[in-house]
Enzyme design. Structure first.
Site: not given
Ligand SMILES: Cc1cc2nc3c(=O)[nH]c(=O)nc-3n(C[C@H](O)[C@H](O)[C@H](O)COP(=O)(O)O)c2cc1C
Length: 208
Positions: A183-185
């Protein structure tokens, strides 16, 4: 996708200094990338401050920095002569990792350049003589003619290193490690120091 088990991931954001972490990630890249795990995009700036970028191969590295070899008359060679600073980025797609390096650049010693040049295949050595890298080339035939000329010239004995071919060392003042997370974290950590001669690095974790 999470990195496979065998990778040296751990909590890289807690690493004490960047060189060892670089070695771990580079070893993973060499074990997994299908070709050129040592390829890096190299950025320099021209006389107008306009950034330039191209791929080069990382050919040597140690505590002093990251070395690539090229033609001093190429665009990058001329840009580095005017502004001896560079940035480089490695992206290992299948590992979903990126390493960024920034710092002043120095030319390697003649002994280092000679030793690396001597280790190259003979045809690459001839190519270094034949190529006026980044200069206009009239035709493929002109290049092949230059290769034939230098092949004949150096038919006997070793091919000496041309004066216009050497190595450049990026002496890092900043090295950032990035690893993809869901999740692009993503995880990011940057190491910085005041100058390439300063021993101690500061470490800062960054938002993705
Ligand atoms: C994967 C890859 C690796 C490369 N490695 C080098 C290298 O180590 N040295 C080099 O001079 N050019 C290398 N090149 C070619 C450069 O990208 C570039 O075309 C050339 O150096 C001229 O760049 P310049 O006009 O900006 O100086 C490589 C290209 C690729 C795609």
């Amino acid at each position: 996708m999470e990195a496979p088990e065998q990778l040296t991931s751990g909590d890289f954001t807690a690493a004490a200094e960047p060189f060892r972490l670089f070695e771990e990630w580079f070893a993973d890249a060499r074990a997994s990338e299908p070709n050129d795990p040592n390829a890096m995009a190299l950025s320099t700036v021209d006389a107008d401050g306009l950034p330039d970028v191209r791929m080069v191969l990382l050919n040597a590295r140690d505590a002093r920095g990251f070395v690539f070899f090229t033609n001093t008359g190429s665009a990058k060679g001329r840009e580095l002569a005017a502004v001896p600073k560079a940035a480089a980025v490695f992206h290992w797609k299948s590992l979903r990792r990126q390493i960024r390096v920034r710092g002043p650049v120095e030319t390697v010693s003649d002994a280092e350049a000679d030793a690396y040049f001597a280790s190259r295949p003979r045809l690459s050595q001839i190519g270094a003589w034949a190529s006026q890298q980044s200069q206009p080339l009239e035709s493929r035939f002109a290049l092949e003619t230059a290769v034939a000329k230098f092949t004949a010239h150096y038919a006997l004995g070793e091919v000496p290193r041309p004066a216009h071919w050497t190595g450049y060392r990026i002496r890092p003042v900043q090295i950032e490690f990035w690893h993809d997370r869901p999740f692009r974290l993503h995880d990011r950590v940057v190491f910085r120091r005041e100058s390439p001669d300063a021993g101690a690095w500061s470490r800062t974790r960054l938002y993705p």
